[in-house]
Design a protein around this motif. Sequence first.
Motif, PDB file in Angstrom:
ATOM      1  N   ILE A  98      37.423   1.504 -31.776  1.00 22.13           N
ATOM      2  CA  ILE A  98      37.713   0.804 -30.517  1.00 22.13           C
ATOM      3  C   ILE A  98      37.357   1.678 -29.324  1.00 22.13           C
ATOM      4  CG2 ILE A  98      39.545  -0.218 -29.119  1.00 22.13           C
ATOM      5  CD1 ILE A  98      40.939  -1.009 -31.700  1.00 22.13           C
ATOM      6  N   GLY A  99      37.777   2.924 -29.373  1.00 22.72           N
ATOM      7  CA  GLY A  99      37.465   3.832 -28.274  1.00 22.72           C
ATOM      8  C   GLY A  99      37.974   3.309 -26.944  1.00 22.72           C
ATOM      9  N   ALA A 100      37.071   3.203 -25.985  1.00 20.67           N
ATOM     10  CA  ALA A 100      37.430   2.729 -24.645  1.00 20.67           C
ATOM     11  C   ALA A 100      37.207   1.234 -24.462  1.00 20.67           C
ATOM     12  CB  ALA A 100      36.634   3.508 -23.593  1.00 20.67           C
ATOM     13  N   CYS A 101      36.867   0.528 -25.521  1.00 26.09           N
ATOM     14  CA  CYS A 101      36.627  -0.921 -25.411  1.00 26.09           C
ATOM     15  C   CYS A 101      37.938  -1.642 -25.122  1.00 26.09           C
ATOM     16  CB  CYS A 101      36.008  -1.451 -26.699  1.00 26.09           C
ATOM     17  SG  CYS A 101      34.408  -0.732 -27.096  1.00 26.09           S
ATOM     18  N   ARG A 102      37.893  -2.589 -24.220  1.00 25.64           N
ATOM     19  CA  ARG A 102      39.060  -3.388 -23.894  1.00 25.64           C
ATOM     20  C   ARG A 102      38.625  -4.841 -23.701  1.00 25.64           C
ATOM     21  NH1 ARG A 102      40.769   0.590 -25.536  1.00 25.64           N
ATOM     22  NH2 ARG A 102      42.453   1.933 -24.704  1.00 25.64           N
ATOM     23  N   PHE A 103      39.606  -5.733 -23.756  1.00 16.69           N
ATOM     24  CA  PHE A 103      39.338  -7.154 -23.559  1.00 16.69           C
ATOM     25  C   PHE A 103      39.172  -7.451 -22.071  1.00 16.69           C
ATOM     26  CE2 PHE A 103      41.421  -7.011 -27.642  1.00 16.69           C
ATOM     27  CZ  PHE A 103      40.759  -7.964 -28.394  1.00 16.69           C
ATOM     28  N   SER A 104      38.278  -8.390 -21.769  1.00 13.97           N
ATOM     29  CA  SER A 104      38.083  -8.811 -20.389  1.00 13.97           C
ATOM     30  C   SER A 104      39.271  -9.648 -19.940  1.00 13.97           C
ATOM     31  CB  SER A 104      36.789  -9.628 -20.267  1.00 13.97           C
ATOM     32  OG  SER A 104      36.671 -10.184 -18.978  1.00 13.97           O
ATOM     33  N   THR A 105      39.828  -9.313 -18.793  1.00 12.63           N
ATOM     34  CA  THR A 105      40.964 -10.064 -18.242  1.00 12.63           C
ATOM     35  C   THR A 105      40.530 -11.179 -17.315  1.00 12.63           C
ATOM     36  OG1 THR A 105      41.154  -8.463 -16.446  1.00 12.63           O
ATOM     37  CG2 THR A 105      42.467  -8.051 -18.424  1.00 12.63           C
ATOM     38  N   ARG A 106      39.217 -11.357 -17.127  1.00 11.65           N
ATOM     39  CA  ARG A 106      38.708 -12.397 -16.226  1.00 11.65           C
ATOM     40  C   ARG A 106      38.413 -13.702 -16.941  1.00 11.65           C
ATOM     41  NH1 ARG A 106      33.559 -10.128 -13.505  1.00 11.65           N
ATOM     42  NH2 ARG A 106      33.840 -12.038 -12.287  1.00 11.65           N
ATOM     43  N   LEU A 107      38.494 -13.689 -18.269  1.00  3.45           N
ATOM     44  CA  LEU A 107      38.052 -14.850 -19.044  1.00  3.45           C
ATOM     45  C   LEU A 107      39.233 -15.530 -19.724  1.00  3.45           C
ATOM     46  CD1 LEU A 107      34.896 -13.372 -20.791  1.00  3.45           C
ATOM     47  CD2 LEU A 107      35.014 -14.703 -18.696  1.00  3.45           C
ATOM     48  N   CYS A 108      39.126 -16.844 -19.829  1.00  3.72           N
ATOM     49  CA  CYS A 108      40.079 -17.601 -20.641  1.00  3.72           C
ATOM     50  C   CYS A 108      39.461 -18.021 -21.960  1.00  3.72           C
ATOM     51  CB  CYS A 108      40.561 -18.838 -19.887  1.00  3.72           C
ATOM     52  SG  CYS A 108      39.249 -20.047 -19.585  1.00  3.72           S
ATOM     53  N   LEU A 109      38.165 -17.864 -22.084  1.00  7.55           N
ATOM     54  CA  LEU A 109      37.463 -18.244 -23.300  1.00  7.55           C
ATOM     55  C   LEU A 109      36.307 -17.277 -23.515  1.00  7.55           C
ATOM     56  CD1 LEU A 109      37.112 -20.356 -25.600  1.00  7.55           C
ATOM     57  CD2 LEU A 109      35.549 -21.575 -24.084  1.00  7.55           C
ATOM     58  N   GLY A 110      36.211 -16.736 -24.706  1.00  3.47           N
ATOM     59  CA  GLY A 110      35.110 -15.854 -25.033  1.00  3.47           C
ATOM     60  C   GLY A 110      35.402 -14.388 -24.839  1.00  3.47           C
ATOM     61  N   GLU A 111      36.637 -14.023 -24.429  1.00  2.32           N
ATOM     62  CA  GLU A 111      36.930 -12.599 -24.245  1.00  2.32           C
ATOM     63  C   GLU A 111      36.906 -11.853 -25.573  1.00  2.32           C
ATOM     64  OE1 GLU A 111      40.673 -14.190 -25.698  1.00  2.32           O
ATOM     65  OE2 GLU A 111      39.243 -14.901 -24.210  1.00  2.32           O
ATOM     66  N   ASP A 112      37.256 -12.538 -26.669  1.00 10.37           N
ATOM     67  CA  ASP A 112      37.212 -11.871 -27.971  1.00 10.37           C
ATOM     68  C   ASP A 112      35.769 -11.622 -28.412  1.00 10.37           C
ATOM     69  OD1 ASP A 112      36.764 -14.569 -28.175  1.00 10.37           O
ATOM     70  OD2 ASP A 112      37.746 -14.788 -30.114  1.00 10.37           O
ATOM     71  N   MET A 113      34.848 -12.552 -28.100  1.00 13.80           N
ATOM     72  CA  MET A 113      33.460 -12.368 -28.486  1.00 13.80           C
ATOM     73  C   MET A 113      32.854 -11.154 -27.788  1.00 13.80           C
ATOM     74  SD  MET A 113      30.115 -14.800 -28.007  1.00 13.80           S
ATOM     75  CE  MET A 113      29.807 -14.095 -26.390  1.00 13.80           C
ATOM     76  N   LEU A 114      33.111 -11.004 -26.478  1.00 16.51           N
ATOM     77  CA  LEU A 114      32.591  -9.852 -25.766  1.00 16.51           C
ATOM     78  C   LEU A 114      33.209  -8.557 -26.279  1.00 16.51           C
ATOM     79  CD1 LEU A 114      32.422 -11.142 -22.081  1.00 16.51           C
ATOM     80  CD2 LEU A 114      30.577 -10.918 -23.733  1.00 16.51           C
ATOM     81  N   PHE A 115      34.483  -8.610 -26.655  1.00 12.29           N
ATOM     82  CA  PHE A 115      35.136  -7.415 -27.196  1.00 12.29           C
ATOM     83  C   PHE A 115      34.491  -6.995 -28.515  1.00 12.29           C
ATOM     84  CE2 PHE A 115      38.390  -5.549 -29.954  1.00 12.29           C
ATOM     85  CZ  PHE A 115      38.762  -4.449 -29.195  1.00 12.29           C
ATOM     86  N   TRP A 116      34.246  -7.978 -29.404  1.00 16.27           N
ATOM     87  CA  TRP A 116      33.626  -7.642 -30.690  1.00 16.27           C
ATOM     88  C   TRP A 116      32.210  -7.108 -30.479  1.00 16.27           C
ATOM     89  CZ3 TRP A 116      37.319  -6.835 -33.521  1.00 16.27           C
ATOM     90  CH2 TRP A 116      38.337  -7.725 -33.804  1.00 16.27           C
ATOM     91  N   LEU A 117      31.458  -7.697 -29.557  1.00 17.64           N
ATOM     92  CA  LEU A 117      30.103  -7.207 -29.302  1.00 17.64           C
ATOM     93  C   LEU A 117      30.125  -5.756 -28.822  1.00 17.64           C
ATOM     94  CD1 LEU A 117      28.388 -10.266 -27.580  1.00 17.64           C
ATOM     95  CD2 LEU A 117      28.003  -9.407 -29.889  1.00 17.64           C
ATOM     96  N   ASP A 118      31.081  -5.462 -27.953  1.00 18.74           N
ATOM     97  CA  ASP A 118      31.184  -4.102 -27.445  1.00 18.74           C
ATOM     98  C   ASP A 118      31.552  -3.128 -28.557  1.00 18.74           C
ATOM     99  OD1 ASP A 118      31.095  -2.078 -25.648  1.00 18.74           O
ATOM    100  OD2 ASP A 118      32.954  -2.598 -24.593  1.00 18.74           O
ATOM    101  N   VAL A 119      32.486  -3.522 -29.412  1.00 14.94           N
ATOM    102  CA  VAL A 119      32.913  -2.649 -30.514  1.00 14.94           C
ATOM    103  C   VAL A 119      31.781  -2.450 -31.511  1.00 14.94           C
ATOM    104  CG1 VAL A 119      34.489  -2.444 -32.467  1.00 14.94           C
ATOM    105  CG2 VAL A 119      35.349  -3.196 -30.248  1.00 14.94           C
ATOM    106  N   PHE A 120      31.101  -3.531 -31.887  1.00 15.59           N
ATOM    107  CA  PHE A 120      30.027  -3.421 -32.876  1.00 15.59           C
ATOM    108  C   PHE A 120      28.855  -2.586 -32.339  1.00 15.59           C
ATOM    109  CE2 PHE A 120      31.489  -7.596 -34.947  1.00 15.59           C
ATOM    110  CZ  PHE A 120      32.296  -6.890 -35.829  1.00 15.59           C
ATOM    111  N   LEU A 121      28.578  -2.695 -31.031  1.00 11.38           N
ATOM    112  CA  LEU A 121      27.487  -1.906 -30.469  1.00 11.38           C
ATOM    113  C   LEU A 121      27.807  -0.414 -30.469  1.00 11.38           C
ATOM    114  CD1 LEU A 121      26.366  -4.141 -27.462  1.00 11.38           C
ATOM    115  CD2 LEU A 121      24.996  -3.520 -29.445  1.00 11.38           C
ATOM    116  N   ARG A 122      29.093  -0.066 -30.324  1.00 11.82           N
ATOM    117  CA  ARG A 122      29.492   1.334 -30.270  1.00 11.82           C
ATOM    118  C   ARG A 122      29.796   1.906 -31.650  1.00 11.82           C
ATOM    119  NH1 ARG A 122      31.990   2.685 -24.967  1.00 11.82           N
ATOM    120  NH2 ARG A 122      31.647   0.924 -23.567  1.00 11.82           N
ATOM    121  N   ALA A 123      29.895   1.051 -32.672  1.00 16.37           N
ATOM    122  CA  ALA A 123      30.292   1.527 -33.999  1.00 16.37           C
ATOM    123  C   ALA A 123      29.240   2.474 -34.552  1.00 16.37           C
ATOM    124  CB  ALA A 123      30.494   0.351 -34.946  1.00 16.37           C
ATOM    125  N   ALA A 124      29.736   3.531 -35.272  1.00 15.32           N
ATOM    126  CA  ALA A 124      28.829   4.532 -35.831  1.00 15.32           C
ATOM    127  C   ALA A 124      28.089   4.020 -37.053  1.00 15.32           C
ATOM    128  CB  ALA A 124      29.611   5.796 -36.187  1.00 15.32           C
TER     129      ALA A 124
END
Length: 763
Positions: free
Chosen positions: A171-197
């Motif tokens: 997870i590191g510094a990845c956090r959920f977007s607080t501006r969205l009511c829909l799709g915040e989980d998708m952006l979170f997973w994309l961020d985590v998967f992009l940073r994964a070793a």
Amino acid sequence: MALPTVSVIIPGRNRPAFLREAILSAINQTLPPMEILVVDNGSDPDVREAIVRLASLYDCVRFIALSRNHGAGHARNVGLEAARGDWILFLDDDDILFSDFLERCFEALAREDGAQMAVGRALRFQDGQSTICPRDLISGFNLRAFQKDPVSARLTQGVAMGSCLMSRKAIGACRFSTRLCLGEDMLFWLDVFLRAAGPPALAAHAFVAIRQHPKQTTATKLQADGTPKLSITPIIPLVLKALERADPWLAFCVRVLALYRGGRAWHDSELLRLLVGRPDFAARIFCTRAGRRLAQAGVWPWWRPTRVAVPLPVGVQSSRPSLLFICGVVPLPSGAGACMRPYHQLMALARTYSMHLLLVLNNPGEARIPTSLRGLCQDIEIMPRTRHTGWSYRLWWRWRRWRGDALAGELACPEFLRKTRAWGRSEPFQRIHVFRLYLSPLAQALMRRFPSTPTSLDMDDMESKTRLSMAAVHHYRGERQLALFCLREARLYQRLEDNFLPRVQKIFVASALDQATLARRFPGTPVGVLPNVVLLPSRLARRPARPVAEPRLDLSMLFVGSLRYFPNADALRHFAEDLAPALDALGVAWQLRVVGAPPRLPWGRPARGDNRWTWAGWVEDLGPEYAAADVVVAPIRCGGGTRIKVLEAFAHQVPVVATSMALEGLPVEHGIHCLVADVPSAFAQACARLGQEPALGRALAARAAELVRTGFTPEALDSLLREEGAGQQVEGGVHLPNVGFGHEALVEAGEVAAVAGPPEVAP
């Protein structure tokens, strides 16, 4: 070795009932988490008090209250900052974890050195269901795609929020977007998967159940100040800037997703130009999405999610010997006889063994697992009987029968057996019990897998003899093609019996008549009798007061049985064509109520315009139906085994008029327990006699009820199984109970010789 520490974060708002189930599913894990953080997202005061009381009941639950609703993303971020575990699992308050979810995830992580997250699967279930069953897989169709390209797989395959276990390092510094009511989980997973070793571990047997209900979003679509929240569409350009150069394929997927969700005409034209510009990427997206849709519809059965073993929530592991129970139907305490018989056997065997149930179904996606089975069985798995399910199975079944495969859809295919946990078990079972002969291919494969495990087979009835009797009825009715087809089925079943029965250590049947037949055919194989049993009603439903002193010729008759089974449908046709005219000739004013599944074929529902017929369909409680009936009729002309419908009528103390075939294998006598008649005129006279002599009906019903109490209750079945187990322990022999039988009216092979020519297939 220290156990891994897991923090389960559950955001919730104004749903204490759902939240309680989510908390219990996390607490009851076979590998329990270190803590469960419940983040209340601005619930109402009275609801918050209920949540606080709920959290105080468990030591591992920590309650965090937010003053206002800031959205699901903000609540998850708060829980993430407060979590103390090395591993994080985000679980929505309306979702439920299977009991071994965490254990399966860590087993997958142990197989992948250096993996920082484990990806599982998610099932959909409707709100209000009493059980969790593998009806619809909504994420994790192709888990191997996550190892090849987790970011692309996230966009094309999907990941449910509660089906992914992550380490803090991932997870590191990845956090959920607080501006969205829909799709915040998708952006979170994309961020985590992009940073994964590295690629994630694949937990194919880790399942989370996603509840389907009208209000499925934790947060509302308004921000704290009342202004509308942003949708995911304005945020996608931010993702595109980061992906445009690094990964053209992923950028193409994000752009397609943005245009697809745009909802405007110019978006459609732009989407079309984008797809035409990159046909290679367009074909890749089409194949992935189409494959997922076809898998959900069951068209591509090798992708069908229910092919995978799905463990249901179970209790604590037992030290008793293990038994694998293989069944082709869902065992039920009521309903069709084919479902009631294995259920009572499970009840009896569960007192001695640790039960592992393997269900082999034609339509596994439509399975309903009753709550009672979860208490009986340590493990439940579901696999398809054939490569085809749903409507594709029906098309395939008709095609195979037209081609000449008389047992199409009957015999189980062992192709998917290697996918089950029963096959992959390291320690052998102490016993394997198979219900019905058509599952013998699975039994043979398991006998090769566990050669030292004794195997028993419950035939219920002899399928070869049953098909011969059905062939005789078809021939009598002039249906030559159907008669020939039943003859072909009988010969194939007889060949299957000759090949498989000598290999098992024990055979069970429902009647002593079948026991004697099999003992003559297979003298070296022990054959026992497990009678069909019924539950005695706790109290009989009160019958309406009627004058019993004077003779009556108005009768309320009852027929119970599934009309999708040919012997039952033929019995109703026999009643309409032969018995009803005989009753009319005697001046009997009759009413017939039919209880059971509706027929599949037109001949299963005669006399549609006759108001003397009442069609009730499936009825949960048969007590009122029996209470309102004067006579239970069973004009059966073919079939096998013993009829549970007759035993149920005996248990409810209703007089029975039946043919000798309907009473086959039961220790009953004419005039003592019921009235027996095979000729239409005699059958009508027996019904009229019960109306004219009510005292006779009461006497028959009382003696029949005593017969059921002494030998056809679950307690009797339990004692027979205990004696059978004791006999195996002493000398390897078996106790053969001396269950008598009544009228012998079977159709043997010589009696259907009038059907000339070789077996053919009905078109």
